[in-house]
Design a protein around this motif. Structure first.
Motif, PDB file in Angstrom:
ATOM      1  N   ASP A   1       0.857  -1.186   0.000  1.00 34.90           N
ATOM      2  CA  ASP A   1       0.000   0.000   0.000  1.00 34.90           C
ATOM      3  C   ASP A   1       0.892   1.234   0.000  1.00 34.90           C
ATOM      4  N   SER A   2       0.817   2.008  -1.079  1.00 38.51           N
ATOM      5  CA  SER A   2       1.700   3.173  -1.218  1.00 38.51           C
ATOM      6  C   SER A   2       1.422   4.239  -0.167  1.00 38.51           C
ATOM      7  N   SER A   3       0.171   4.323   0.334  1.00 42.43           N
ATOM      8  CA  SER A   3      -0.157   5.355   1.318  1.00 42.43           C
ATOM      9  C   SER A   3       0.501   5.105   2.663  1.00 42.43           C
ATOM     10  N   TRP A   4       1.022   3.888   2.899  1.00 37.48           N
ATOM     11  CA  TRP A   4       1.691   3.575   4.156  1.00 37.48           C
ATOM     12  C   TRP A   4       3.151   4.018   4.158  1.00 37.48           C
ATOM     13  N   LYS A   5       3.698   4.298   3.001  1.00 39.92           N
ATOM     14  CA  LYS A   5       5.136   4.561   2.925  1.00 39.92           C
ATOM     15  C   LYS A   5       5.524   5.898   3.544  1.00 39.92           C
ATOM     16  N   GLY A   6       4.592   6.823   3.635  1.00 44.58           N
ATOM     17  CA  GLY A   6       4.906   8.112   4.229  1.00 44.58           C
ATOM     18  C   GLY A   6       4.569   8.203   5.699  1.00 44.58           C
TER      19      GLY A   6
END
Length: 366
Positions: free
Chosen positions: A172-177
């Protein structure tokens, strides 16, 4: 720290502190976690007190018990933090809490033995009298003793959040930040106390933004006191609506009992467990602060004392300790059911001048 009936008293006295949490469900589609929060507030930090997830307060209501179900309900559908996710599992408790835990556990074990012995006696009596008795069934109840630092269950449990977070970070790309912190059972202290220590540490850092929006998930009543004790304005508490069954009489009849044939809360035993789900709600701490400010107006304040809401809140929390606390014995003469909290608040306001002002001085404590 469970304070019996404190939450019920609080919402009855200050009804507007709780609002229903909106859950965003998109049938047949994945929720975009990078989109705006469904509840109209963009949260910076989300803190999870894992005790309420591991061991539900009401064992008769089956809840989502795998981490995947819990985080899907909380993280994706309700609260999507933008900066920090903090997960706290109870570690070794202070000695005073240990004493109370041991007394409760030994008392519960003793009561279970008495009940079992009485049941066996009655069954023998019924057999001798030729009466029909129902067959004895084994009741598979979750043993709360396994939720103790050092047990095999807690060791296996500590590995689950890390595995889940790693899978979400990769998928999940939204977790990377997001910064993710897991405080497991190897770190001393109860989960809620570790969360509050972290928040206090943040507040002491240079450049801390006082408008940071926090959100705390947990069921224990002490979380309400701890949240207002931080003196943070933007601080709602996400919790399940424990009064939902009273408003929906048929709700409890729909719940069924899970078949726990393996260890408690193992992934396999709950993979296909039926779920009787309670709705979520927000307890708005900033509204509670306003209620306390209005309710604690003191008519005859000495001229040398200025009205300070933050010190009034500290005194309010201090008085709450007399009706329930994990570290000090509760006063037998004060019971919430008998109006103890209202009595304490009334006596406080009437005798504010006589006692010389505020009860708690945090500056001297620090």
């Amino acid at each position: 720290m469970g304070v019996p009936s404190f939450y019920r008293w609080l919402v009855n006295k200050y009804p507007n502190i709780r609002v229903k949490a909106i859950e965003e469900h998109i049938h047949g589609h994945c929720v975009d976690t990078s989109s705006l929060n469904p509840n109209g507030i963009e949260f910076d930090n989300l803190y999870l007190d894992m005790h309420g997830i591991i061991q539900p307060e009401d064992q008769s209501v089956i809840r989502p018990s795998t981490y995947e179900d819990v985080f899907t309900s909380i993280f994706e559908y309700i609260v999507r933090p933008r900066k920090l996710l903090y997960m706290a599992i109870d570690g070794v408790a202070p000695r005073a809490k240990m004493n109370q835990l041991r007394s409760r556990q030994f008392g519960a074990a003793n009561n279970d033995e008495i009940v079992e012995a009485e049941e066996d006696r009655l069954r023998k009596q019924f057999d001798m009298e030729g009466k029909l008795a129902f067959s004895k069934e084994e009741c598979e109840v979750f043993d709360s003793n396994v939720i103790t630092p050092g047990t095999g269950f807690m060791y296996r449990l500590s590995k689950k959040p890390a595995d889940y977070i790693e899978s979400r970070m990769n998928g999940d790309s939204s977790w990377k930040g997001i910064q993710v912190i897991v405080s497991d059972a190897n770190v001393p202290g109860e989960g809620e106390l570790k969360i509050m220590s972290f928040i206090r540490y943040q507040r002491c850092l240079p450049g801390y933004n006082c408008n940071t929006r926090h959100c705390l998930y947990g069921l224990d009543a002490d979380l309400i006191m701890l949240a207002i004790a931080t003196h943070e304005v933007h601080f709602p508490i996400l919790r399940e609506d424990v009064l939902f069954e009273e408003q929906q009489p048929a709700f409890r009849s729909c719940s069924t009992t899970s078949n726990r044939e393996t260890e408690p809360y193992s992934t396999e035993s709950f993979k296909h467990a039926p779920v009787a789900k309670r709705p979520y709600e927000f307890l708005r701490v900033w509204v509670l602060r306003e209620y306390i400010e209005l309710d604690m107006q003191i008519a005859d304040v000495p001229q040398n004392i200025t009205f300070d809401l933050e010190r009034i809140i500290d005194d309010f929390i201090f008085m709450c300790f007399f009706v329930g606390n994990d570290f000090l014995p509760r006063m037998p003469s004060l019971d919430i059911h008998e109006g103890a909290m209202d009595l304490l608040l009334t006596v406080y306001k009437q005798n504010f001048k006589n006692i010389g002002g505020y009860l708690v001085d945090m500056q001297r404590i620090n």
